[in-house]
Design a protein around this motif. Structure first.
Motif, short mmCIF file in Angstrom:
data_model
loop_
_atom_site.label_atom_id
_atom_site.label_comp_id
_atom_site.label_asym_id
_atom_site.label_seq_id
_atom_site.Cartn_x
_atom_site.Cartn_y
_atom_site.Cartn_z
N LEU A 7 0.82 -1.21 0.00
CA LEU A 7 0.00 0.00 0.00
C LEU A 7 0.86 1.26 0.00
O LEU A 7 1.93 1.30 0.60
CB LEU A 7 -0.89 0.03 1.25
N PHE A 8 0.34 2.27 -0.65
CA PHE A 8 0.94 3.60 -0.64
C PHE A 8 -0.18 4.54 -0.21
O PHE A 8 -1.17 4.70 -0.94
CB PHE A 8 1.45 3.97 -2.04
N ILE A 9 -0.06 5.11 0.98
CA ILE A 9 -1.11 5.98 1.49
C ILE A 9 -0.74 7.42 1.16
O ILE A 9 0.29 7.92 1.60
CB ILE A 9 -1.32 5.79 3.00
N LEU A 10 -1.59 8.06 0.39
CA LEU A 10 -1.37 9.43 -0.07
C LEU A 10 -2.35 10.35 0.64
O LEU A 10 -3.57 10.22 0.49
CB LEU A 10 -1.57 9.51 -1.59
N ILE A 42 6.15 10.24 -9.35
CA ILE A 42 6.44 10.02 -7.93
C ILE A 42 5.62 8.86 -7.36
O ILE A 42 6.10 8.10 -6.53
CB ILE A 42 6.15 11.30 -7.11
N PHE A 43 4.37 8.73 -7.81
CA PHE A 43 3.48 7.70 -7.24
C PHE A 43 3.80 6.33 -7.82
O PHE A 43 4.00 6.18 -9.02
CB PHE A 43 2.02 8.06 -7.49
N PRO A 44 3.80 5.30 -6.96
CA PRO A 44 4.14 3.96 -7.43
C PRO A 44 3.04 3.33 -8.28
O PRO A 44 1.86 3.50 -8.01
CB PRO A 44 4.33 3.17 -6.12
N ARG A 45 3.44 2.62 -9.28
CA ARG A 45 2.47 1.91 -10.12
C ARG A 45 2.34 0.45 -9.70
O ARG A 45 1.46 -0.25 -10.17
CB ARG A 45 2.87 2.01 -11.59
N ASP A 46 3.22 0.00 -8.80
CA ASP A 46 3.20 -1.40 -8.38
C ASP A 46 2.55 -1.59 -7.02
O ASP A 46 2.62 -2.68 -6.45
CB ASP A 46 4.62 -1.96 -8.36
N LYS A 47 1.90 -0.55 -6.50
CA LYS A 47 1.22 -0.63 -5.20
C LYS A 47 -0.17 -0.05 -5.32
O LYS A 47 -0.43 0.79 -6.18
CB LYS A 47 1.98 0.16 -4.14
N LYS A 48 -1.06 -0.50 -4.46
CA LYS A 48 -2.38 0.11 -4.36
C LYS A 48 -2.21 1.45 -3.65
O LYS A 48 -1.59 1.52 -2.60
CB LYS A 48 -3.34 -0.78 -3.59
N LYS A 67 -6.96 6.61 -11.66
CA LYS A 67 -7.47 5.41 -12.34
C LYS A 67 -7.44 5.59 -13.86
O LYS A 67 -7.10 4.66 -14.59
CB LYS A 67 -8.88 5.07 -11.86
N LEU A 68 -7.80 6.79 -14.33
CA LEU A 68 -7.74 7.06 -15.76
C LEU A 68 -6.32 6.92 -16.31
O LEU A 68 -6.12 6.58 -17.47
CB LEU A 68 -8.27 8.47 -16.07
N LEU A 69 -5.33 7.16 -15.44
CA LEU A 69 -3.93 7.07 -15.85
C LEU A 69 -3.32 5.69 -15.57
O LEU A 69 -2.12 5.49 -15.74
CB LEU A 69 -3.12 8.15 -15.14
N GLY A 70 -4.15 4.75 -15.13
CA GLY A 70 -3.70 3.37 -14.96
C GLY A 70 -3.22 2.99 -13.58
O GLY A 70 -2.71 1.89 -13.38
N TYR A 71 -3.36 3.86 -12.60
CA TYR A 71 -2.97 3.53 -11.23
C TYR A 71 -4.06 2.70 -10.56
O TYR A 71 -5.24 2.83 -10.89
CB TYR A 71 -2.75 4.80 -10.41
#
Length: 97
Positions: A7-10, A42-48, A67-71
């Motif tokens: 998890l990545f909490i933003l 900066i935001f990870p693509r391999d984590k929720k 979500k539109l950008l694939g995250y």
């Protein structure tokens, strides 16, 4: 890798509010900086990515963009104020007061 590492909490609240209390291990980026952070990858693509704000409204809008950008993103229901804090969940502070 455990669930917490996946998890990545933003937290997209103002920096001063983040300093007062935030979810342990969360990353602060004010909502107006989100596009800049996306452009800088900066935001990870391999984590929720779990996004939190004050009440859940702003984080819901940011979830839609990511979500539109694939995250893989979702919003913390109720945000910090109406969800996390209301349920007396643990927080940490970076303030010295």
């Amino acid at each position: 890798m455990g669930a917490k590492e996946d998890l990545f909490i933003l937290d997209v609240r103002k920096k001063e509010d983040f300093a007062k209390n935030h979810i342990e291990g969360s990353f602060n980026c004010e909502w107006v900086e989100v596009i800049e952070f996306i452009e800088e990858d900066i935001f990870p693509r391999d984590k929720k990515i779990i996004i939190t704000c004050y009440t859940g409204q702003t984080s819901g809008q940011i979830v839609a963009i990511l979500k539109l950008l694939g995250y893989d993103a979702c919003s913390l229901r109720g945000g910090i104020d109406n969800g996390w804090m209301k349920d007396s969940m643990p927080v940490e502070s970076t303030c010295s007061t």
